[in-house]
Enzyme design. Structure first.
Site, PDB file in Angstrom:
ATOM      1  N   LYS A 191       0.876  -1.175   0.000  1.00  0.00           N
ATOM      2  CA  LYS A 191       0.000   0.000   0.000  1.00  0.00           C
ATOM      3  C   LYS A 191       0.911   1.222   0.000  1.00  0.00           C
ATOM      4  O   LYS A 191       0.858   2.078   0.897  1.00  0.00           O
ATOM      5  CB  LYS A 191      -0.930  -0.059   1.228  1.00  0.00           C
ATOM      6  CG  LYS A 191      -1.991   1.002   1.287  1.00  0.00           C
ATOM      7  CD  LYS A 191      -3.096   0.846   0.261  1.00  0.00           C
ATOM      8  CE  LYS A 191      -4.054   2.036   0.322  1.00  0.00           C
ATOM      9  NZ  LYS A 191      -4.986   2.082  -0.819  1.00  0.00           N
ATOM     10  N   ASP A 223      -5.464  -2.998  -2.384  1.00  0.00           N
ATOM     11  CA  ASP A 223      -6.899  -2.895  -2.691  1.00  0.00           C
ATOM     12  C   ASP A 223      -7.170  -3.388  -4.115  1.00  0.00           C
ATOM     13  O   ASP A 223      -8.142  -4.101  -4.375  1.00  0.00           O
ATOM     14  CB  ASP A 223      -7.435  -1.470  -2.447  1.00  0.00           C
ATOM     15  CG  ASP A 223      -6.504  -0.367  -2.931  1.00  0.00           C
ATOM     16  OD1 ASP A 223      -5.398  -0.672  -3.433  1.00  0.00           O
ATOM     17  OD2 ASP A 223      -6.884   0.815  -2.821  1.00  0.00           O
TER      18      ASP A 223
END
Ligand code: IPM
Ligand code: MN
Length: 357
Positions: A191, A223
């Site tokens: 991330k 994600d």
């Protein structure tokens, strides 16, 4: 050859599924001329009940003296309200740390026979997938500093994600080495658009990638990875990621194989000794009912043979038997979504697999 295996049966369905895997290992021993000895040790809730501690010293010592460790699962509602440090799950983190098992290999593949159990659109399932998740196992937020304190809005709690360069380097190397034996592709998941620890992760993976010019390496944000896993799982070969992201994404990967009851894992360090366990939990709702799918644990035993004992032929034999079992149309209760097959019990599955060996 002779091997000493520490058995951590644990809680819930743990004892039943470990017993299945032991029966399979004993059969392999007979067939291929090896001697496996098994020594049981307490862990998790059953250890709390017997000794007051989720991970007794004797268990750690026994595992350190063994050639490898086979674990069932820990935890259950009975111990859910204990403080964090006394919970059964703490034992799992503790034994991984004590044995310095920084690598967690979680293979997820779609068996041909289970295509109809895959919850993805048929055209996606038709493409199949076969990926290896390489999860960092002894660092990150599960091991970071945590606590409670007074904050701006009163009581607050915090956990910290921290990765050293060394920890990232060594797990990245495992991923690249693993990819060399597969389709030579690594996707590193982070991330890095938000987290500083992910930025170090990404930069370090890129550095190590230079040592492996024959392996393709790309980055993916976590994600997006969660989406890609259901949109196009076939694009993944080796996935390398942090402890928490790997925990979450490996459960997602398990669901698209048809059932979490199918996924084995190997936890490895820098010695040959490893710990092998299904990725699923203790399933207290079906514990003691002879219903649990033992295949993930049986396949974990196969991984033990392959990674800790270098017994590839023997591991192949188990994996082929599982394949034939599924091809023959046998199913456990967790795999009954699309067929009207009668689900086999844990002991029936074990017997069938022993016959097929
Ligand atoms: C797993 C489990 C454990 C983990 C828990 C029980 C500590 O979810 O093996 O995936 O998060 O590693
Ligand atoms: Mn998990």
């Amino acid at each position: 050859m002779e091997f000493n295996i520490a058995l951590l049966r644990g809680d819930g369905i743990g004892p039943e599924i470990v017993d299945s895997a032991v029966a399979v290992l004993e059969k392999i021993g007979e067939k291929f001329g090896h001697k496996f000895s098994f020594t049981p040790y307490l862990i998790g809730g059953s250890a709390i009940d017997a000794t007051g501690k989720p991970l007794p010293e004797e268990t750690v010592k026994g595992c350190l003296e063994s050639d490898s460790v086979l674990l069932g699962a820990v935890g259950g509602p009975k111990w859910d309200n204990l403080p964090g440090d006394c919970r059964p799950e703490k034992a799992l983190l503790g034994i991984r740390a004590a044995l310095e098992l920084f690598t967690n290999l979680r293979p997820a593949k779609l068996y041909k026979a289970l295509k109809d159990e895959c919850p993805l659109r048929p055209d996606i399932a038709a493409g199949g997938f076969d990926l290896m998740m390489v999860r960092e196992l002894t660092g990150g937020i599960y091991f970071g500093e945590r606590g409670r304190r007074e904050g701006k809005y009163g009581e607050e709690a915090y956990d910290t994600e921290c990765y050293s360069k060394m920890e990232i380097e060594r797990i990245a190397r495992v991923a690249f080495e693993t990819a060399r034996k597969r389709r030579k592709n690594v996707i590193s998941i982070d991330k890095a658009n938000v987290l500083e620890s992910s930025r170090l992760w990404r930069a370090t993976v890129h550095e190590i990638a230079k040592e492996y010019p024959d392996v393709d390496c790309t980055d993916m944000l976590v994600d997006n990875a969660a989406m890609q896993l259901v949109k196009n799982p076939g694009q993944f070969d080796v996935v390398v990621t942090s402890n928490m992201f790997g925990d979450i994404l490996s459960d997602e990967a398990s669901q698209i194989t048809g059932s979490i009851g199918m996924l084995p894992s190997a936890s490895l360090g820098s010695s040959k000794r490893g710990m092998y366990e299904p990725i699923h939990g203790s399933a207290p709702d079906i514990a003691g009912q002879n219903k649990a799918n033992p295949i993930a644990t049986i396949l974990s035993a196969a991984m033990m043979l392959r990674y800790s004992f270098d017994l590839d032929k023997e591991a192949d034999a188990i994996e082929t038997a599982v394949d034939s079992f599924l091809e023959a149309g046998y199913r456990t209760a967790d795999l009954i979504g699309s067929t009207d097959a009668k689900p086999l019990s844990t002991t029936e599955v074990t017997e069938k697999i022993l016959e097929l060996l």
